[in-house]
Motif scaffolding. Structure first.
Motif, short mmCIF file in Angstrom:
data_model
loop_
_atom_site.label_atom_id
_atom_site.label_comp_id
_atom_site.label_asym_id
_atom_site.label_seq_id
_atom_site.Cartn_x
_atom_site.Cartn_y
_atom_site.Cartn_z
N THR A 461 66.99 53.57 5.13
CA THR A 461 66.62 54.97 5.39
C THR A 461 65.11 55.10 5.55
O THR A 461 64.61 55.78 6.45
CB THR A 461 67.12 55.87 4.26
N ALA A 462 64.38 54.46 4.65
CA ALA A 462 62.91 54.52 4.71
C ALA A 462 62.40 53.97 6.02
O ALA A 462 61.50 54.54 6.65
CB ALA A 462 62.31 53.77 3.53
N ARG A 463 62.96 52.84 6.48
CA ARG A 463 62.51 52.25 7.74
C ARG A 463 62.91 53.14 8.93
O ARG A 463 62.08 53.45 9.80
CB ARG A 463 63.12 50.86 7.92
N ARG A 464 64.17 53.58 8.94
CA ARG A 464 64.66 54.36 10.08
C ARG A 464 63.90 55.65 10.26
O ARG A 464 63.60 56.08 11.37
CB ARG A 464 66.17 54.62 9.88
N ARG A 465 63.57 56.32 9.13
CA ARG A 465 62.91 57.61 9.21
C ARG A 465 61.39 57.52 9.03
O ARG A 465 60.71 58.55 9.01
CB ARG A 465 63.50 58.57 8.17
N GLY A 466 60.87 56.32 8.88
CA GLY A 466 59.42 56.15 8.78
C GLY A 466 58.82 56.81 7.55
O GLY A 466 57.73 57.39 7.61
N THR A 541 57.06 52.04 4.43
CA THR A 541 57.44 51.58 3.10
C THR A 541 57.19 50.08 2.98
O THR A 541 57.57 49.30 3.85
CB THR A 541 58.91 51.91 2.81
N VAL A 542 56.53 49.71 1.89
CA VAL A 542 56.25 48.31 1.60
C VAL A 542 56.81 48.00 0.21
O VAL A 542 56.61 48.78 -0.73
CB VAL A 542 54.74 48.01 1.63
N VAL A 543 57.52 46.90 0.09
CA VAL A 543 58.06 46.46 -1.19
C VAL A 543 57.11 45.45 -1.80
O VAL A 543 56.82 44.41 -1.19
CB VAL A 543 59.46 45.85 -1.03
N VAL A 544 56.62 45.75 -2.99
CA VAL A 544 55.78 44.82 -3.74
C VAL A 544 56.64 44.30 -4.89
O VAL A 544 56.89 45.00 -5.87
CB VAL A 544 54.50 45.49 -4.27
N ASP A 545 57.12 43.08 -4.74
CA ASP A 545 58.05 42.49 -5.70
C ASP A 545 57.26 41.68 -6.71
O ASP A 545 56.65 40.65 -6.37
CB ASP A 545 59.05 41.60 -4.95
N VAL A 546 57.23 42.14 -7.96
CA VAL A 546 56.39 41.53 -8.99
C VAL A 546 57.27 40.77 -9.98
O VAL A 546 58.12 41.37 -10.66
CB VAL A 546 55.56 42.61 -9.73
N ALA A 547 57.08 39.48 -10.06
CA ALA A 547 57.85 38.64 -10.98
C ALA A 547 57.30 38.81 -12.39
O ALA A 547 56.22 38.30 -12.71
CB ALA A 547 57.79 37.18 -10.54
N THR A 548 58.03 39.53 -13.24
CA THR A 548 57.53 39.87 -14.57
C THR A 548 58.35 39.19 -15.67
O THR A 548 59.45 38.67 -15.44
CB THR A 548 57.55 41.39 -14.80
N ASP A 549 57.81 39.24 -16.86
CA ASP A 549 58.37 38.54 -18.02
C ASP A 549 59.33 39.47 -18.77
O ASP A 549 58.92 40.47 -19.34
CB ASP A 549 57.22 38.12 -18.94
#
Length: 563
Positions: A461-466, A541-549
Motif C-alpha cells: 500500500t505504501a509503495r502503490r500510493r507513494g 517508504t524505507v524499511v530500516v531493519d535493525v538486528a537487535t538483542d
C-alpha cells in the motif's frame, strides 16, 4: 422557501466530506463504490488497504494527527474485522467514523450468506453505532456521528449502511445540498468549556495546601493542546510532570520538571517521584491500570485533583478525588489565575530532578553502546538524534512502547508521539495514516518484527500510493517482552521455550525490496545514524531493519517495596 434539488447519496457523502476538509479515506473493497468514485473526482485520496483492521488503523493514525475524524469503510462481511480495528482508537480517545454495509432488512434473520449482527460487534468500541436505512437519513446521521466522535471524550462512531456494499445508500437520493457544514467543521478540541469557578477555587486551595505536588497528564491533555498551560502550571507550583504514553511529548522530555511516563511502561524515576507526592493532579488522564501500574502509583488513598472534560471519569479510580470538569487547556488557564503567585518550596522538584539526572547518567553508556546484536537503547538514542523538529514518531505496543516512551527524547515544541493503545501491529498502518494527514512532516514508525508480521502487506500500500514513512524494525526474531519471563517459567523443564515466542530470523530489508521499496539492514550500531538520515531524506517508504538483542531488557518500572 426554495426547494433543494435532490442529489444522490454518493454526491452528498463525497461532496460533504471533501468540502469539510477530509483529504483521505481508507477502505477495503467492495463498499460505496459510487461514493469512492465521486471522492476521486473531488481530489480526496482513496487508500485501499489489505485488511479491514489496517484500514481502521490508518484512519486512527490520520485522526490523531488531523484532529478530526478519520474515515474507513468495509462491506458487510468485513464488518467484524473493521470493528476489531476500532479497539485501539476507542482506548486512545481517537475520533474515527467507520461505515459498513449490511444486507437489507428483508434478508435479516434468514441465514443470509456472510451476514451476522453488526450492532454487538461495534457496541464495545464506539460511542455511537446506528443503522442508516435510506440515503435521505445520511445528513442527519452523519452530523450525529461526527458530533459523537468529536465531542466529550473523542471516540469512534459507526454507521451501518443499508445494502451488502451499501448500495441502497449509494443509489438513493438526499434532499439536502452538500457543502460546508458547521457540524463537520469540528476539530479537536471542538469546545472549550471552563470548569465552574467553585471547582477551580476548591482545586486551588487543595493544591496550595500540599507541599509535594505532581502532575500526570494524558490523552485528554494532548487532544486539548494543553501543553503550554501544563508547563506554566508546573513551573508555578514547582511540580514535576509525568505523563501517560498518550501524553508523551506534551512537554519537552529534557525539561527539568519532566520525569517521563508513569505506570507499568515507565522509566524508574517517574514512578518513584509520583509515589512520593502528597497530591497528584491528573490532567486529561484516565487513571487506568497502565498509567498507575495497577493503581499502585500513586497509592489508592493519595489525594487527587482531576481535571477532565468527561465528568464520568472523575474519581473513577481514586476515592479521594476533587473533580474539575472542563477542557484541560482552558481550565488550566483559569486554575493558574486562581493560584496567583504562590511562594513554593522547591525541595520536591529539586529531588525529582536529581533522581532523573542520576538515572540518565546511569543510562548514558547503554545509549552509546556498541554491542552487537544492537541494543534497543542505542536505537532509541539514534532516533532521538534523527527525528526532525516537527517529526512524528509512531510506536507499537509492548516493548516498542516501553523502549520508545522511556528513552526517545522529544522536544515538546513540534514533535508528536503516537502510541498503540494495546493492539499489536497497529503502528505501521497508523503511521501511514498519520503521514496522509501530515504529508510535509517526516514520520518514523517503531515496530517490532512480531508486530510487523500482522500488517506486512501494507508495504505494498505504501509503495502503490507513494506514502513515505520510515519503518524502523526492532528485529530481535521474537516477542521480546515475553521472552525473559517465559525463559524463567520454563526453567529446567523439558521442552524449548523458543517454540512459544521466537521466530525468524527474517531480513526485512530484503522483504522491502520484494515489495518494490528500499530496505536498509543495520547490524553495526555505528551505521544506525547514517541509515536513519538516509531513510528520512527519501520521498518513499524505507524499511530500516535493525538486528537487535532480544536478551536486552527494557527499563523496569519502579514499585515501592512490598507493593
Amino acid at each position: 422557501m426554495t426547494q433543494t434539488e435532490p442529489v444522490t447519496g454518493p454526491e452528498f457523502l463525497a461532496r460533504s466530506l471533501a468540502a469539510n476538509g477530509t483529504t483521505h479515506v481508507f477502505f477495503i473493497d467492495a463498499i460505496l463504490r459510487r461514493t469512492l468514485i465521486e471522492l476521486g473526482t473531488l481530489g480526496v485520496q482513496r487508500i485501499l488497504a489489505h485488511s479491514e483492521k489496517a484500514a481502521a488503523y490508518m484512519a486512527d493514525g490520520y485522526a490523531r494527527i488531523a484532529g478530526r475524524p478519520g474515515i474507513c469503510f468495509a462491506q458487510s462481511v468485513g464488518a467484524a474485522n473493521l470493528a476489531s480495528g476500532l479497539q485501539d482508537a476507542y482506548l486512545a480517545r481517537s475520533p474515527v467514523i467507520a461505515m459498513t454495509g449490511h444486507k437489507p432488512p428483508s434478508m435479516q434473520h434468514r441465514n443470509a450468506y456472510q451476514e451476522i449482527a453488526h450492532a454487538p460487534l461495534f457496541a464495545p468500541v464506539t460511542k455511537l453505532s446506528t443503522r442508516v436505512d435510506q440515503a435521505a437519513d445520511l445528513p442527519r446521521l452523519m452530523r450525529l456521528a461526527w458530533r459523537e466522535a468529536m465531542t466529550g471524550t473523542p471516540r469512534p462512531a459507526h454507521l451501518d449502511l443499508n445494502g451488502l456494499q451499501a448500495e441502497v445508500i449509494d443509489t438513493g437520493l438526499v434532499n439536502e445540498a452538500p457543502g460546508v457544514d458547521p457540524a463537520f467543521q469540528l476539530t479537536l478540541p471542538p469546545h472549550r468549556p471552563v470548569a465552574a469557578s467553585g471547582e477551580i477555587e476548591r482545586a486551588a486551595r487543595r493544591i496550595l495546601a500540599a507541599r509535594r505536588v505532581v502532575i500526570v497528564a494524558g490523552e485528554g491533555a494532548t487532544a486539548s493542546g494543553a501543553d503550554p498551560m501544563l508547563l506554566a502550571l508546573a513551573e508555578l507550583l514547582a511540580a514535576p510532570i509525568a505523563t501517560s504514553l498518550g501524553g508523551r511529548g506534551l512537554v519537552p522530555t529534557r525539561h527539568r520538571l519532566s520525569i517521563g511516563c508513569a505506570g507499568s511502561y515507565a522509566a524508574p524515576p517517574a514512578n518513584q517521584i509520583v509515589h512520593e507526592a502528597e497530591l497528584v493532579v491528573f490532567v486529561g488522564c484516565d487513571t487506568g491500570d497502565q498509567v498507575t501500574h495497577t493503581w499502585r502509583i500513586p497509592a489508592l488513598p493519595t489525594p487527587c485533583v482531576q481535571i477532565e472534560l468527561d465528568p464520568a471519569e472523575i474519581g473513577r479510580s481514586y476515592p479521594d478525588t476533587l473533580g474539575v470538569v472542563g477542557d484541560p487547556k482552558a481550565t488550566l488557564a483559569a486554575l493558574i489565575t486562581a493560584l496567583g503567585r504562590p511562594v513554593r518550596d522547591t525541595a520536591y522538584a529539586d529531588r525529582a530532578a536529581g533522581i532523573v539526572a542520576a538515572w540518565r547518567e546511569g543510562m548514558a553508556s547503554a545509549l552509546a553502546s556498541n554491542a552487537t546484536p544492537i541494543w534497543p537503547d542505542r536505537l532509541c538514542d539514534e532516533i532521538t538524534r534523527a527525528l526532525p523538529r516537527d517529526g512524528i514518531l509512531v510506536a507499537d505496543t509492548g516493548y516498542s512502547g516501553i523502549w520508545s516512551s522511556t528513552l526517545v527524547e522529544l522536544n515538546g515544541e513540534g514533535q508528536t508521539y503516537l502510541r498503540a493503545a494495546g493492539s499489536l501491529g497497529w503502528a505501521f498502518p497508523a503511521a501511514l495514516g498519520a503521514k496522509c494527514a501530515a504529508p510535509r512532516r517526516k514520520v518514523i514508525c517503531w515496530s517490532g518484527d512480531g508486530a510487523l508480521y500482522y500488517h506486512l502487506t501494507e508495504l505494498e500500500t505504501a509503495r502503490r500510493r507513494g506514502i513515505a514513512a520510515v519503518l524502523v524494525v526492532n528485529n530481535n526474531s521474537g516477542f521480546g517482552q515475553s521472552w525473559p519471563s517465559l525463559k524463567r517459567q520454563q526453567g529446567n523443564r523439558p521442552g524449548d521455550a523458543a517454540e512459544l515466542v521466537r521466530f525468524g530470523p527474517t531480513n526485512f530489508a530484503d522483504v522491502a525490496k520484494v515489495f518494490g521499496l528500499r530496505g536498509i539492514r543495520v547490524e553495526d550500531p555505528s551505521q544506525l545514524g547514517a541509515a536513519l538520515r538516509d531513510a528520512l531524506a527519501s520521498d518513499e517508504t524505507v524499511v530500516v531493519d535493525v538486528a537487535t538483542d532480544i536478551d536486552r531488557l527494557a527499563p523496569v518500572p519502579w514499585l515501592p517495596e512490598g507493593a
